[in-house]
Write an enzyme that holds these catalytic residues in place. Sequence first.
Site, PDB file in Angstrom:
ATOM      1  N   GLY A  95      42.544  77.978 -17.132  1.00  0.00           N
ATOM      2  CA  GLY A  95      43.551  76.957 -17.074  1.00  0.00           C
ATOM      3  C   GLY A  95      42.976  75.693 -17.414  1.00  0.00           C
ATOM      4  O   GLY A  95      42.113  75.551 -18.363  1.00  0.00           O
ATOM      5  N   HIS A 105      44.363  73.652 -23.369  1.00  0.00           N
ATOM      6  CA  HIS A 105      44.650  72.511 -24.464  1.00  0.00           C
ATOM      7  C   HIS A 105      44.750  73.628 -25.727  1.00  0.00           C
ATOM      8  O   HIS A 105      44.951  74.823 -25.567  1.00  0.00           O
ATOM      9  CB  HIS A 105      43.255  71.944 -24.804  1.00  0.00           C
ATOM     10  CG  HIS A 105      42.012  72.837 -24.650  1.00  0.00           C
ATOM     11  ND1 HIS A 105      41.888  73.651 -25.697  1.00  0.00           N
ATOM     12  CD2 HIS A 105      40.899  72.727 -23.921  1.00  0.00           C
ATOM     13  CE1 HIS A 105      40.752  74.350 -25.528  1.00  0.00           C
ATOM     14  NE2 HIS A 105      40.057  73.935 -24.323  1.00  0.00           N
ATOM     15  N   HIS A 142      43.213  77.031 -26.625  1.00  0.00           N
ATOM     16  CA  HIS A 142      43.697  78.011 -25.592  1.00  0.00           C
ATOM     17  C   HIS A 142      44.877  78.660 -26.504  1.00  0.00           C
ATOM     18  O   HIS A 142      45.039  79.614 -26.400  1.00  0.00           O
ATOM     19  CB  HIS A 142      43.917  77.539 -24.314  1.00  0.00           C
ATOM     20  CG  HIS A 142      42.923  77.185 -23.327  1.00  0.00           C
ATOM     21  ND1 HIS A 142      42.507  75.928 -22.798  1.00  0.00           N
ATOM     22  CD2 HIS A 142      41.722  78.118 -22.909  1.00  0.00           C
ATOM     23  CE1 HIS A 142      41.256  76.082 -22.176  1.00  0.00           C
ATOM     24  NE2 HIS A 142      40.714  77.379 -22.249  1.00  0.00           N
ATOM     25  N   GLY A 190      37.257  82.493 -27.486  1.00  0.00           N
ATOM     26  CA  GLY A 190      37.033  81.521 -28.426  1.00  0.00           C
ATOM     27  C   GLY A 190      35.737  81.508 -28.668  1.00  0.00           C
ATOM     28  O   GLY A 190      34.744  82.034 -28.157  1.00  0.00           O
ATOM     29  N   GLN A 191      35.394  81.272 -30.127  1.00  0.00           N
ATOM     30  CA  GLN A 191      34.001  81.369 -30.531  1.00  0.00           C
ATOM     31  C   GLN A 191      33.260  80.136 -29.933  1.00  0.00           C
ATOM     32  O   GLN A 191      31.776  80.262 -30.063  1.00  0.00           O
ATOM     33  CB  GLN A 191      34.022  81.170 -32.155  1.00  0.00           C
ATOM     34  CG  GLN A 191      32.772  81.283 -33.095  1.00  0.00           C
ATOM     35  CD  GLN A 191      32.316  82.588 -32.928  1.00  0.00           C
ATOM     36  OE1 GLN A 191      33.042  83.399 -33.455  1.00  0.00           O
ATOM     37  NE2 GLN A 191      31.046  82.704 -32.717  1.00  0.00           N
ATOM     38  N   VAL A 209      38.517  75.616 -32.200  1.00  0.00           N
ATOM     39  CA  VAL A 209      39.476  74.437 -32.546  1.00  0.00           C
ATOM     40  C   VAL A 209      38.947  73.037 -31.998  1.00  0.00           C
ATOM     41  O   VAL A 209      38.260  72.972 -31.066  1.00  0.00           O
ATOM     42  CB  VAL A 209      41.104  74.664 -31.764  1.00  0.00           C
ATOM     43  CG1 VAL A 209      41.936  73.574 -32.156  1.00  0.00           C
ATOM     44  CG2 VAL A 209      41.571  76.161 -32.040  1.00  0.00           C
TER      45      VAL A 209
END
Length: 280
Positions: A31, A34, A37, A147-148, A176
């Site tokens: 949760g 941003h 996500h 995510g990386q 990101v």
Amino acid sequence: MQVVQTITELRAAVAQARAAGKSVGFVPTMGCLHAGHLALVTRARQEATFTVVSIFVNPTQFGPNEDFSRYPRTFDADRAACESAGADLIFAPTPADFYPAGASTWVDVEGISTGLCGEFRPGHFRGVATVVAMLFNAVQADVAIFGQKDLQQLAVIRRMVRDLHFPVRIIAHETVRESNGVAMSSRNRYLSPEDFQRATAIPAALNEARRLVAAGTTEAAQVRTAAQACLAREPAIRLQYIELVDQETMTPVTQVTPGRCALAIACHLGNTRLIDNTLL
Ligand code: PAF
């Protein structure tokens, strides 16, 4: 978009989607969503035709002195964000629903979990691997997006999927970044405006490493020293580790083999712990 809390409801919704010929993409989250996500949700929608997002602040991956109780819980905003990103279903169990009373089964991905963050957060990756295994069993997705930014988490999950034969394809999505270059993270909201600006030393260090490797430097120690010098220009940053590692095994390397290595950083700014990395 459906919101469900129990595994029974989740399985019924996924079965219905499958019966309609859909493939299932999955984005696990805690949760406080941003844009990073939401990029994972967009990616899941490109890879599959039914997108499940889990929202679960997993107690077992937090150490006793970590921020579990104060971890931001922003369900209403998260639901709106998932809806506008085009997710089909949110799975949001409570800890009591999800961990059966007296649960005593753990997934421990040995070796790869012990260095880097594992050294400073004992038990963290055991909690992550266990909850992700439980989520994979619950959702039964075809593809899951991570995510990386969480480099070691990604390597741990890939290893777990390989070792335990989970029938799910893992996709890594690039980090990101905020407009100042700082990696997006739910914990950035803990930073003061001054510390948020100071945190730009982290992407600057990663850029310096990439520049050196692109210019032909192969000595890991040389790359690490130059990147560390960039961080040291910001005295408020308290470094936890800066390490050149193999992307798959997370073990330190002495020589940079382009395409195989990563530079990983963890540090504190005030009370906030930040991690970031770059593939090299
Ligand atoms: O990356 C996260 O947000 C969490 O570690 C994950 C993968 C959702 C497991 O709780």
